[in-house]
Design an enzyme around this catalytic site. Structure first.
Site, PDB file in Angstrom:
ATOM      1  N   GLU A  30       0.810  -1.236   0.000  1.00 50.63           N
ATOM      2  CA  GLU A  30       0.000   0.000   0.000  1.00 50.63           C
ATOM      3  C   GLU A  30       0.837   1.277   0.000  1.00 50.63           C
ATOM      4  O   GLU A  30       0.605   2.185   0.787  1.00 50.63           O
ATOM      5  CB  GLU A  30      -0.956  -0.016   1.209  1.00 50.63           C
ATOM      6  CG  GLU A  30      -1.882  -1.218   1.191  1.00 50.63           C
ATOM      7  CD  GLU A  30      -2.799  -1.311   2.414  1.00 50.63           C
ATOM      8  OE1 GLU A  30      -2.779  -0.393   3.247  1.00 50.63           O
ATOM      9  OE2 GLU A  30      -3.545  -2.312   2.502  1.00 50.63           O
ATOM     10  N   ASN A  47       2.027  -5.346  -3.033  1.00 48.75           N
ATOM     11  CA  ASN A  47       0.610  -5.642  -2.749  1.00 48.75           C
ATOM     12  C   ASN A  47      -0.140  -4.339  -2.505  1.00 48.75           C
ATOM     13  O   ASN A  47       0.342  -3.460  -1.782  1.00 48.75           O
ATOM     14  CB  ASN A  47       0.568  -6.521  -1.490  1.00 48.75           C
ATOM     15  CG  ASN A  47      -0.797  -7.115  -1.187  1.00 48.75           C
ATOM     16  OD1 ASN A  47      -1.394  -7.761  -2.053  1.00 48.75           O
ATOM     17  ND2 ASN A  47      -1.286  -6.934   0.027  1.00 48.75           N
ATOM     18  N   HIS A  51     -10.621  -6.170  -2.095  1.00 47.83           N
ATOM     19  CA  HIS A  51     -11.688  -5.943  -1.107  1.00 47.83           C
ATOM     20  C   HIS A  51     -12.822  -5.229  -1.836  1.00 47.83           C
ATOM     21  O   HIS A  51     -12.709  -4.050  -2.174  1.00 47.83           O
ATOM     22  CB  HIS A  51     -11.172  -5.070   0.042  1.00 47.83           C
ATOM     23  CG  HIS A  51     -10.116  -5.727   0.868  1.00 47.83           C
ATOM     24  ND1 HIS A  51     -10.401  -6.799   1.705  1.00 47.83           N
ATOM     25  CD2 HIS A  51      -8.794  -5.491   1.003  1.00 47.83           C
ATOM     26  CE1 HIS A  51      -9.269  -7.173   2.314  1.00 47.83           C
ATOM     27  NE2 HIS A  51      -8.296  -6.400   1.909  1.00 47.83           N
ATOM     28  N   GLU A  77      -6.346 -10.800  -0.908  1.00 45.46           N
ATOM     29  CA  GLU A  77      -7.165 -10.527   0.290  1.00 45.46           C
ATOM     30  C   GLU A  77      -8.646 -10.476  -0.077  1.00 45.46           C
ATOM     31  O   GLU A  77      -9.393  -9.635   0.423  1.00 45.46           O
ATOM     32  CB  GLU A  77      -6.752  -9.185   0.934  1.00 45.46           C
ATOM     33  CG  GLU A  77      -5.280  -9.118   1.294  1.00 45.46           C
ATOM     34  CD  GLU A  77      -4.872  -7.815   1.989  1.00 45.46           C
ATOM     35  OE1 GLU A  77      -5.748  -7.048   2.437  1.00 45.46           O
ATOM     36  OE2 GLU A  77      -3.651  -7.572   2.072  1.00 45.46           O
ATOM     37  N   ASP A 135     -12.366 -10.361  -0.445  1.00 44.72           N
ATOM     38  CA  ASP A 135     -13.653 -10.446   0.251  1.00 44.72           C
ATOM     39  C   ASP A 135     -14.633  -9.536  -0.470  1.00 44.72           C
ATOM     40  O   ASP A 135     -14.230  -8.568  -1.106  1.00 44.72           O
ATOM     41  CB  ASP A 135     -13.570 -10.205   1.767  1.00 44.72           C
ATOM     42  CG  ASP A 135     -12.997  -8.880   2.193  1.00 44.72           C
ATOM     43  OD1 ASP A 135     -12.829  -7.982   1.349  1.00 44.72           O
ATOM     44  OD2 ASP A 135     -12.721  -8.724   3.399  1.00 44.72           O
TER      45      ASP A 135
END
Ligand code: G3I
Length: 305
Positions: A127, A170, A206, A235, A237
């Site tokens: 990030e 990432n 996400h 990640e 979701d």
């Protein structure tokens, strides 16, 4: 395949989940983990504050529990994450530039050597770019004191520490083609052109109603793969429930399967009840570990049943 991991393996991919060490004593959590997944990412236990809360005093206990659980069952481990602005202990932000540089390189080296040979991919830097249209770097102690070169330095240090681990950048909100993913793309292209060691790019993925699975998700994964790196969904979701959530999950999995260098998918937790989205239901198993429609959509997209 009749499980996520076995179906994904049939497609040449791993299927992982974020894991918290604090839940490894819960039998339903562990049996779901062991049955369905073949890769784990420690959700918080490998972050800087967890591993080196005090300078040069490392506490590997919780992360080691996850790694040994995974190893004893033949699961892969994704390392998350070495250099990140968040979950960074206060002492790091207080250092001057020269000291910060040596602390960053020392942290990377100590952590990667501790886990040498046990981690298939490391999120070396997490990030580092801002949201929005600027494509600029995010302010952090690393960015503000070391400048743009900190990312390259982190990757070079990481390669030396464990040459066998794949080294990933990432980020989130980079899943589709947009200003932020364009900025990451330019960085990766530059790294590949100059021989800076980078092997993979992680797309956190996400998603929610304000930020759904992008229509150009597959195309975005493919353009990064075309630079000569692996891509991973790291990640995943998706907020929601029922058939619309299931459809979105199926779309996301199909995007990965359509990209030869998309090597695996990780969902960000086993069960809704422990999701970081408090009150949300973004995962594949409900709070009672029952398979949701999203689970069946993923299994079916992976060619399982
Ligand atoms: O462990 C402490 C506990 O001792 C304390 O009593 C409690 C009170 O707040 O906090 C606990 O720490 C929490 C930690 O999760 C472990 O549960 C932190 O407050 C909480 O902020 C932390 O949240 C994590 C978050 O990263 C922090 O940024 C989430 O679990 C984790 O899922 C989330 O994961 C991030 C990825 O690393 C990077 N990408 C985004 C993703 C979702 O935000």
């Amino acid at each position: 395949g009749t499980t996520l991991a076995s179906a994904a393996a049939g497609k040449g991919r791993y299927f992982g989940t974020a894991v918290a060490a604090s839940h490894l004593g819960e039998s339903a959590y562990v049996s779901t983990l062991n049955t369905e997944f073949d890769s784990v990412t420690p959700e918080n236990e490998m972050k800087w504050d967890a591993l080196e809360g005090t300078r040069n005093s490392f506490s590997f206990g919780s992360a080691d529990r996850i790694v040994s659980h995974a190893q004893s069952r033949g699961m892969k481990v994704r390392g998350h994450t070495l250099v990140w602005h968040s979950q960074l202990p206060g002492w790091v932000g207080g250092l001057g530039a020269a000291d910060l540089r040596s602390a960053m390189n020392h942290h990377i080296t100590q952590v990667m050597q501790h886990y040498k040979g046990k981690i298939h991919s490391w999120d070396v830097v997490n990030e580092a770019f801002q949201d929005g249209g600027s494509g600029a770097r995010r302010s952090s102690p690393f960015q503000d004191k070391l400048g743009n070169g900190f990312i390259e330095e982190a990757f070079r240090t990481a390669r030396a520490a464990d040459p066998g681990a794949k080294l990933c950048y990432n980020d989130y909100n980079t899943d589709g083609v947009n200003a932020k993913s364009n900025a990451v793309y330019a960085m990766v292209k530059d790294f590949k052109a100059r021989g800076v060691p980078i092997d993979c790019v992680g797309f956190q993925s996400h998603f929610n109603s304000a930020s759904p699975v992008p229509g150009d998700y597959r195309a975005n994964l493919q353009r990064f793969a075309d630079l000569g790196v692996d891509v991973q969904i790291t990640e995943l979701d998706i907020e929601g429930s029922g058939s619309s959530q299931a459809t979105s999950y199926g779309t996301a999995v199909n995007a990965c399967l359509a990209v030869a260098r998309c090597t695996g998918i990780t969902v960000w937790g086993v069960t809704d009840k422990y999701s970081w989205r408090s009150g949300g239901t973004p995962l594949l198993f409900d709070g009672n570990y029952h398979k949701k429609p999203a689970y069946h959509a993923v299994l079916s997209a992976l060619g399982g049943s």
